[in-house]
Scaffold this motif. Structure first.
Motif: not given
Length: 251
Positions: A29, A31, A34, A57, A167
């Protein structure tokens, strides 16, 4: 007799492995998902208490490359719907590609941008500005587009520092490695970032290409009933509400 016993053993072991597989899924997935996806998984596991749902992530581009080279993921959630569409064209998917929302980018800082992106980023006190690496992160590409729209990209380019994904970009600005960052609204709305009492300004959608996001079930999960259950959950109203709470809008 020995051959029959051996065949039976392989059948039992095969069925056991399949049962284990159907109790576990591995998700790749973007980020920006999250906090939203962590919440979605928690709700999903409430209805599937024995399920094991592991999420990796990263940047959509890098995850796409890993999946293209046979990384054993079951589902792929991308910040750019083009990546799962490419995977479908290459024949490594087991479902249609489903759009789950449109992401937004924001300027985030402990200082108040006061709704004036260009002036704020040009301030001498803003020495470093974090964005995701545009080579493989869709949020980084959209950040560059917005900066060029406001005609400040060339002037602030020396200030830019690049996170490997959105992220890490958020971590740069929250940790003080940059005074400002262009990050995902979904991260700015997370409880972890709200606790920091920072400020964010939503960058207008007309300044960049849309961040249409999508997911797909991959070929390795073709016979995994749990992967199919998660797909159906993501297409339902409960998932839509959670995604909306984290700033993902419908196209």
């Amino acid at each position: 007799m020995k051959k029959n016993s051996l065949a039976l053993l392989f059948l039992i072991l095969g069925n056991f492995a399949l049962a284990q597989n159907n109790d576990q899924i591995l998700i790749a997935a973007a980020s920006d998902l999250k906090f939203a996806l962590d919440s979605l998984v928690t709700v999903f596991k409430g209805a599937h208490p024995s399920a094991v749902v592991d999420v990796t992530y990263g940047s959509s581009g890098k995850l796409y490359e890993q999946i293209s080279h046979s990384a054993p993921f079951d589902l792929f959630f991308s910040a750019d719907i083009e990546y799962p569409l490419r995977l479908k064209k290459s024949g490594v998917t087991a479902s249609d590609v489903y759009a789950y929302g449109v992401g937004r980018i924001v300027i985030w800082s402990l200082m108040d941008p006061k709704n004036d992106m260009a002036t704020f980023l040009l301030k001498p006190s803003i020495r470093k500005i974090a964005i995701a690496n545009p080579q493989h992160a869709p949020y980084g590409r959209r950040a560059e587009e917005a900066l060029k729209y406001f005609d400040v990209y060339d002037r602030i380019k020396p200030k830019l520092v690049y996170g490997e994904n959105i992220s890490q970009t958020a971590q740069f600005v929250t940790a003080g490695a940059a005074e400002a960052g262009i990050i995902a609204l979904s991260l700015a709305l997370s409880p972890a970032m709200k606790k920091l009492n920072g400020h964010y300004y939503i960058i207008p959608e007309n300044t960049h290409q849309p961040l249409e996001q999508g997911f797909v079930v991959l070929k390795s999960a073709e016979n995994n009933s749990l992967a199919n259950d998660f797909k159906n959950f993501m297409l339902g109203s409960a998932a839509a509400t959670i995604l909306s709470n984290f700033g993902f809008t419908k196209k």
